[in-house]
Scaffold this motif. Sequence first.
Motif, PDB file in Angstrom:
ATOM      1  N   ASP A 350      47.688  43.425  48.844  1.00  0.00           N
ATOM      2  CA  ASP A 350      46.018  43.006  50.282  1.00  0.00           C
ATOM      3  C   ASP A 350      45.839  44.360  50.124  1.00  0.00           C
ATOM      4  O   ASP A 350      45.472  45.527  49.833  1.00  0.00           O
ATOM      5  CB  ASP A 350      46.849  43.170  51.815  1.00  0.00           C
ATOM      6  CG  ASP A 350      47.830  44.183  51.938  1.00  0.00           C
ATOM      7  OD1 ASP A 350      47.426  45.054  52.510  1.00  0.00           O
ATOM      8  OD2 ASP A 350      49.431  44.142  51.533  1.00  0.00           O
ATOM      9  N   GLY A 351      44.026  43.738  49.910  1.00  0.00           N
ATOM     10  CA  GLY A 351      42.804  44.451  49.933  1.00  0.00           C
ATOM     11  C   GLY A 351      42.697  44.961  47.915  1.00  0.00           C
ATOM     12  O   GLY A 351      41.601  45.243  48.082  1.00  0.00           O
ATOM     13  N   ALA A 352      43.497  44.969  47.499  1.00  0.00           N
ATOM     14  CA  ALA A 352      42.834  44.311  46.739  1.00  0.00           C
ATOM     15  C   ALA A 352      41.530  43.845  45.454  1.00  0.00           C
ATOM     16  O   ALA A 352      41.281  42.766  46.471  1.00  0.00           O
ATOM     17  CB  ALA A 352      44.489  43.728  45.602  1.00  0.00           C
ATOM     18  N   PRO A 353      41.092  44.324  44.262  1.00  0.00           N
ATOM     19  CA  PRO A 353      39.688  44.226  44.345  1.00  0.00           C
ATOM     20  C   PRO A 353      39.350  43.185  43.809  1.00  0.00           C
ATOM     21  O   PRO A 353      39.207  42.820  42.229  1.00  0.00           O
ATOM     22  CB  PRO A 353      38.868  45.956  43.120  1.00  0.00           C
ATOM     23  CG  PRO A 353      40.504  45.782  43.203  1.00  0.00           C
ATOM     24  CD  PRO A 353      41.141  45.976  43.837  1.00  0.00           C
ATOM     25  N   SER A 354      40.037  42.187  44.010  1.00  0.00           N
ATOM     26  CA  SER A 354      40.001  40.158  43.748  1.00  0.00           C
ATOM     27  C   SER A 354      38.951  39.805  43.244  1.00  0.00           C
ATOM     28  O   SER A 354      39.240  39.332  42.259  1.00  0.00           O
ATOM     29  CB  SER A 354      41.196  39.370  44.428  1.00  0.00           C
ATOM     30  OG  SER A 354      40.465  39.158  45.539  1.00  0.00           O
ATOM     31  N   ALA A 355      38.046  39.829  44.288  1.00  0.00           N
ATOM     32  CA  ALA A 355      36.269  39.563  44.054  1.00  0.00           C
ATOM     33  C   ALA A 355      35.711  39.824  42.720  1.00  0.00           C
ATOM     34  O   ALA A 355      35.224  39.618  41.490  1.00  0.00           O
ATOM     35  CB  ALA A 355      35.520  40.020  45.083  1.00  0.00           C
ATOM     36  N   GLU A 356      35.955  41.397  42.726  1.00  0.00           N
ATOM     37  CA  GLU A 356      35.470  42.421  41.553  1.00  0.00           C
ATOM     38  C   GLU A 356      36.030  42.216  39.897  1.00  0.00           C
ATOM     39  O   GLU A 356      35.562  41.556  39.430  1.00  0.00           O
ATOM     40  CB  GLU A 356      36.338  44.083  41.456  1.00  0.00           C
ATOM     41  CG  GLU A 356      35.132  44.021  43.261  1.00  0.00           C
ATOM     42  CD  GLU A 356      35.791  44.052  43.911  1.00  0.00           C
ATOM     43  OE1 GLU A 356      34.876  44.601  44.911  1.00  0.00           O
ATOM     44  OE2 GLU A 356      36.485  43.181  44.616  1.00  0.00           O
ATOM     45  N   LEU A 357      37.878  41.260  40.035  1.00  0.00           N
ATOM     46  CA  LEU A 357      38.669  41.011  39.153  1.00  0.00           C
ATOM     47  C   LEU A 357      38.145  39.527  38.548  1.00  0.00           C
ATOM     48  O   LEU A 357      37.517  39.290  37.637  1.00  0.00           O
ATOM     49  CB  LEU A 357      39.641  41.188  39.151  1.00  0.00           C
ATOM     50  CG  LEU A 357      40.557  42.676  39.440  1.00  0.00           C
ATOM     51  CD1 LEU A 357      41.703  42.010  40.079  1.00  0.00           C
ATOM     52  CD2 LEU A 357      40.201  43.066  38.065  1.00  0.00           C
ATOM     53  N   LEU A 358      37.797  39.371  39.292  1.00  0.00           N
ATOM     54  CA  LEU A 358      37.365  37.480  39.377  1.00  0.00           C
ATOM     55  C   LEU A 358      35.760  37.339  38.643  1.00  0.00           C
ATOM     56  O   LEU A 358      35.514  36.592  37.804  1.00  0.00           O
ATOM     57  CB  LEU A 358      36.857  36.767  40.752  1.00  0.00           C
ATOM     58  CG  LEU A 358      36.312  35.247  40.118  1.00  0.00           C
ATOM     59  CD1 LEU A 358      37.777  34.214  39.363  1.00  0.00           C
ATOM     60  CD2 LEU A 358      36.468  34.589  41.535  1.00  0.00           C
ATOM     61  N   GLY A 359      35.277  38.115  39.208  1.00  0.00           N
ATOM     62  CA  GLY A 359      33.656  38.862  38.940  1.00  0.00           C
ATOM     63  C   GLY A 359      33.642  38.860  37.308  1.00  0.00           C
ATOM     64  O   GLY A 359      32.837  38.537  36.471  1.00  0.00           O
ATOM     65  N   ALA A 360      34.128  39.328  36.772  1.00  0.00           N
ATOM     66  CA  ALA A 360      34.495  40.341  35.312  1.00  0.00           C
ATOM     67  C   ALA A 360      35.165  39.530  34.456  1.00  0.00           C
ATOM     68  O   ALA A 360      34.607  39.018  33.891  1.00  0.00           O
ATOM     69  CB  ALA A 360      35.264  41.266  35.215  1.00  0.00           C
ATOM     70  N   THR A 361      36.091  38.438  35.251  1.00  0.00           N
ATOM     71  CA  THR A 361      36.886  37.403  34.759  1.00  0.00           C
ATOM     72  C   THR A 361      35.317  36.133  33.848  1.00  0.00           C
ATOM     73  O   THR A 361      35.352  35.650  32.833  1.00  0.00           O
ATOM     74  CB  THR A 361      37.792  36.822  35.181  1.00  0.00           C
ATOM     75  OG1 THR A 361      38.759  37.549  35.590  1.00  0.00           O
ATOM     76  CG2 THR A 361      38.259  35.730  34.517  1.00  0.00           C
TER      77      THR A 361
END
Length: 469
Positions: A350-361
Amino acid sequence: MEQLEAYVGKLMETAKLPGAFIGIAKAGEHVYTKGFGYRDAEEQAEVTLDTVFGIGSITKSFTCVAIMQLQEAGKLSVNDPVVQYLPEFRTKDAESSKRITIAHLMSHTSGMPSMPTLYFAMRRSMEIDPALQESDRNFDLTAHEPIDTYEQLMAFIAELDVEQLGEPGTEFSYSNDGYALLGAIIERVSGQTYESYLKEHLLDPAGMGHTVFLTLDLGDYENITTLYTSKKTEEGKVVFAAPLWWDAPAMRAAGFLKSTGRDMLAYAEIFRTGGKVGETRILSEKSVQQMIGNYAGLEPARHYGFGFMVTPQFRGGTLIEHGGALKGIAAQLCILPEEKITCIVLTNLDGAPSAELLGATINTAQSLPVDEPIAIYPDYPVAADTLQDFLGEYRSGEGEMVQVSSGETGLVVTFAGADYPLRSVGADAFSFQMPTGLEKWIRFVRDEAGQVSRVAFHFRQLIKQSKEA
């Protein structure tokens, strides 16, 4: 993909994220599927395309698919009032409650503010979770009995002394309670449990064999992530295993599915193709279009549909997306239908930078630099003498709290123990930058007298408690 993998590795190291999965498909074919780190750090068990993760609130779009199927079958209309199917449903404003439609619940525009319901619905699993004692969470679970059924959920909502944010359909504020009510409607209308309806009419037809609400339903399947959470210490952030999955039987429709990269890329096909997974039709094309309609503005270029956030003019196409978060969960799904691209990001912290990872993806799928901003907010002039209007403390019924104060160069927002300078980007709207570089947008809401009374933050409207001393 080297640029993406280097970026992911750096983000994971900074966030101390044990494991993640990233998948990209084009025209339904997998073009990139990779596990990073571990599903179990202690055992060094690797993440694969078929590792089961939590998807949190991405579940909401599944709930909306079920509602749209029932509408197609002629069993309900999204424009029907909720009380037609749940006659016992009411809020403090009983008359306003009668005007709330199914569509209002699906688009988070019922006018209901954030409520503490979710914690009491999760109470039975939270109070036996040893990780809760170690974490920084401090919600008082003993303040109310566990909410185990839809009937108890509706009784709890009826008892709450909370004011509606506005007339149904006029104010957006993310509501887990609204989606729990959609689960109740699905049960009443279909004559079967919410979970069995989803399995029979969506999960099985879509071939999503490892998508479940309870990991017990996977039998002896072992490729399931361990959950991780964190706590703050004098030495900094410490990540530790927290393997117990939280559950809320009365609120599963709001965010409790578990799934895999393979299954989620199959699910995304529904919205890429206009309703089909392979040759199997799940929804009509008309229903898919209705799900991505504009029912509530979120930001200048983004709106909320039914279970999805939609940017209709994103780099020449449409971006359909949603995230999910819970203990041990941070996930993101997106569809770019015109480019035939679908992406999934799954993580186990929880709190992982998933939105940033999605943006990069997304950037990688579109052959752009990994750090290209997904959203850009131009500067907007603001009169210095109006800044004091925004000062104060704001809280939600779900326990979120933000403080807005004066800094050396302007306004500062404080949440989760960190300060972020605010930059004016619109009338009563500001943005701030996370340490990862991600820009986030917040908007202040004024009452009829022109006084700032709420702030739209993290998609919820938080109520102003006091002005800064």
